[in-house]
Design an enzyme around this catalytic site. Structure first.
Site, PDB file in Angstrom:
ATOM      1  N   ASN A 179       0.844  -1.191   0.000  1.00  0.00           N
ATOM      2  CA  ASN A 179       0.000   0.000   0.000  1.00  0.00           C
ATOM      3  C   ASN A 179       0.879   1.240   0.000  1.00  0.00           C
ATOM      4  O   ASN A 179       2.109   1.148  -0.057  1.00  0.00           O
ATOM      5  CB  ASN A 179      -0.953  -0.020   1.195  1.00  0.00           C
ATOM      6  CG  ASN A 179      -0.222  -0.137   2.513  1.00  0.00           C
ATOM      7  OD1 ASN A 179       0.541   0.746   2.904  1.00  0.00           O
ATOM      8  ND2 ASN A 179      -0.423  -1.257   3.216  1.00  0.00           N
ATOM      9  N   LYS A 214     -11.933  -4.264  17.940  1.00  0.00           N
ATOM     10  CA  LYS A 214     -10.592  -4.754  18.227  1.00  0.00           C
ATOM     11  C   LYS A 214     -10.252  -4.760  19.716  1.00  0.00           C
ATOM     12  O   LYS A 214      -9.208  -5.257  20.120  1.00  0.00           O
ATOM     13  CB  LYS A 214      -9.556  -3.921  17.453  1.00  0.00           C
ATOM     14  CG  LYS A 214      -9.657  -4.123  15.942  1.00  0.00           C
ATOM     15  CD  LYS A 214      -8.586  -3.352  15.209  1.00  0.00           C
ATOM     16  CE  LYS A 214      -8.716  -3.518  13.697  1.00  0.00           C
ATOM     17  NZ  LYS A 214      -8.317  -4.864  13.250  1.00  0.00           N
ATOM     18  N   LYS A 248       8.816 -16.742 -10.881  1.00  0.00           N
ATOM     19  CA  LYS A 248       7.994 -15.635 -11.369  1.00  0.00           C
ATOM     20  C   LYS A 248       6.761 -16.172 -12.088  1.00  0.00           C
ATOM     21  O   LYS A 248       6.856 -17.049 -12.946  1.00  0.00           O
ATOM     22  CB  LYS A 248       8.810 -14.759 -12.314  1.00  0.00           C
ATOM     23  CG  LYS A 248       8.021 -13.584 -12.883  1.00  0.00           C
ATOM     24  CD  LYS A 248       8.861 -12.780 -13.850  1.00  0.00           C
ATOM     25  CE  LYS A 248       8.037 -11.668 -14.479  1.00  0.00           C
ATOM     26  NZ  LYS A 248       8.816 -10.904 -15.477  1.00  0.00           N
ATOM     27  N   LYS A 250     -14.191   0.196  14.773  1.00  0.00           N
ATOM     28  CA  LYS A 250     -12.908  -0.504  14.905  1.00  0.00           C
ATOM     29  C   LYS A 250     -12.433  -0.479  16.355  1.00  0.00           C
ATOM     30  O   LYS A 250     -11.865  -1.464  16.852  1.00  0.00           O
ATOM     31  CB  LYS A 250     -11.877   0.157  13.989  1.00  0.00           C
ATOM     32  CG  LYS A 250     -10.543  -0.549  13.901  1.00  0.00           C
ATOM     33  CD  LYS A 250      -9.646   0.110  12.848  1.00  0.00           C
ATOM     34  CE  LYS A 250      -8.305  -0.587  12.732  1.00  0.00           C
ATOM     35  NZ  LYS A 250      -7.436   0.058  11.695  1.00  0.00           N
TER      36      LYS A 250
END
Length: 414
Positions: free
Chosen positions: A218, A351, A297, A347
């Site tokens: 990311n 959590k 690959k 959240k």
């Protein structure tokens, strides 16, 4: 003035023509009531005499690792412990290489290894030397070790060329020193709010391999997590920074552990948990990884325009920390693109953590890869109700300081 008065600065002068600027630098520092001691290499003495620097500093100049008089009291160790800040100016290419690679065969290099004081390096060399790949590799090593790099400037050089490599002028170095100490004054001895705490912080992205050349990741830059680590260290904490693959300098006084995947990160977190009292999960951990990682690959085929990948969930590191029998005070981050407050509060509950810092990463001026950020923090008050505080856009460095102050305040109240 308050940030400089009675500060202890050790100036190390190495063998470059820019050494002629150092008496002016020392004079300016002494005028501001900084205590200055000077170390000179043998090369530096070819450009300027120790007597000159002794006169302007008011202290004897040190130049020999094995000076019998000084070493009777382990003089080089005493100097290393004395300094609040070490400044290497000028720092030649050779001096930077020695510092980057841990040499310890003269007074300069031994002092820099034997100190826990911050070290600022002020480069001075020909423009082509500064641009040389070997020098830039050493710069990267120094930054990774937490050294401060001040400069270089640009302009005419002693060799007659013009370009980057010129040592900063004395007034510019003075500005850097002033800025450094002003930041330390901001968190004074009385406000060491995390003294005695072991803070573990995760930062940056993770990389989940698909095959030997590809991975899932990311856009996290790690800047927010690194800023938090720096702020926590300044607040007096012992800090362990578990970093995904980023190109950022390690903050001074911070122990850094580099990892790649989410599984690597969980393993590093587990190793740091036994004496951890505060955990801040700032990393953008990949939610999924490849179920099967290709040994070779993965090749595209001529008969298909699509490819199917089977992914499996990564461990939820934040929730896993919070559910430990002796869990530390656990703080999470929520990087959202919509319904930021709603998703962050969900959240927080899901959590089982104590606080969550939410930010809107859909705004390109904030969040990923930006130097600025804004946040809304949610936590459970003593009544059991969720309360919050907003922090408008500011530098990540300032936001980190504000967040550490808030986290410490809430940790000590609960």
């Amino acid at each position: 003035m308050s940030g400089l008065k009675n500060r202890k600065l050790l100036l190390i002068v190495t063998g470059g023509i820019a050494a002629y600027k150092t008496p002016e630098l020392v004079r300016r520092l002494v005028e501001r009531q900084v205590q200055v001691r000077v170390v000179m290499t043998k090369g530096a003495q070819a450009f300027i005499t120790p007597l000159t620097l002794q006169a302007v500093s008011g202290n004897p100049v040190h130049d020999d690792l094995l000076d019998p008089a000084a070493e009777a009291a382990m003089g080089h160790i005493e100097l290393a412990r004395w300094a609040d800040l070490i400044v290497v100016a000028p720092a030649t290419a050779s001096a930077m290489a020695r510092l980057a690679h841990g040499f310890a065969d003269d007074l300069f290099s031994t002092l820099c290894l034997a100190t826990d004081a911050p070290i600022a390096v002020v480069p001075a060399m020909n423009r082509l030397m500064w641009a040389a790949p070997a020098v830039q590799r050493n710069v990267d090593l120094l930054k990774a070790d937490g050294k401060l790099i001040w400069g270089p400037g640009e302009g005419s050089q002693a060799c007659g060329e013009v370009g980057a490599g010129r040592m900063l002028e004395p007034h510019e170095i003075l500005q850097q020193v002033t800025s450094f100490f002003d930041k330390t004054v901001a968190i004074s001895a009385e406000s060491k709010t995390l003294q005695g705490e072991h803070v573990v912080i995760t930062a940056g992205p993770t990389r989940e391999p698909l095959d030997p050349v590809r991975y899932l990741s990311n856009h996290s830059s790690g800047k927010m997590g690194f800023a938090l680590a720096e702020a926590a260290a300044k607040a007096g904490a012992q800090v362990t920074l578990i970093a995904g693959p980023v190109h950022l300098a390690t903050p001074a006084g911070v122990h850094r552990v580099d990892v790649e995947s989410a599984l690597d990160m969980q393993q590093a977190v587990a190793a740091s948990l036994p004496d951890c009292t505060l955990f801040i999960g700032c990393a953008a951990v990949a939610d999924f990884r490849a179920e099967q990682v290709g040994a070779e690959k993965i090749k595209k085929t001529a008969d298909s325009d699509t490819m199917a990948l089977t992914l499996t969930k990564n461990p939820d590191i934040l929730a896993w920390v919070a559910e430990q029998p002796k869990a530390p005070f656990t703080v999470g981050f929520a990087a959202e693109t919509q319904k930021v407050a709603e998703y962050a509060q969900a959240k927080l509950k899901r959590k089982g953590i104590r606080m969550i810092v939410a930010n809107d990463v859909s705004n390109s001026a904030l969040g990923f890869n930006s130097d600025d950020n804004a946040a809304e923090v949610f936590w459970y008050a003593a009544t059991g109700e969720v309360t919050s505080r907003c922090f408008q856009q500011r530098s990540k460095t300032q936001l980190a300081t504000d967040l550490i102050e808030l986290i410490s305040e809430q940790k000590h109240e609960q």
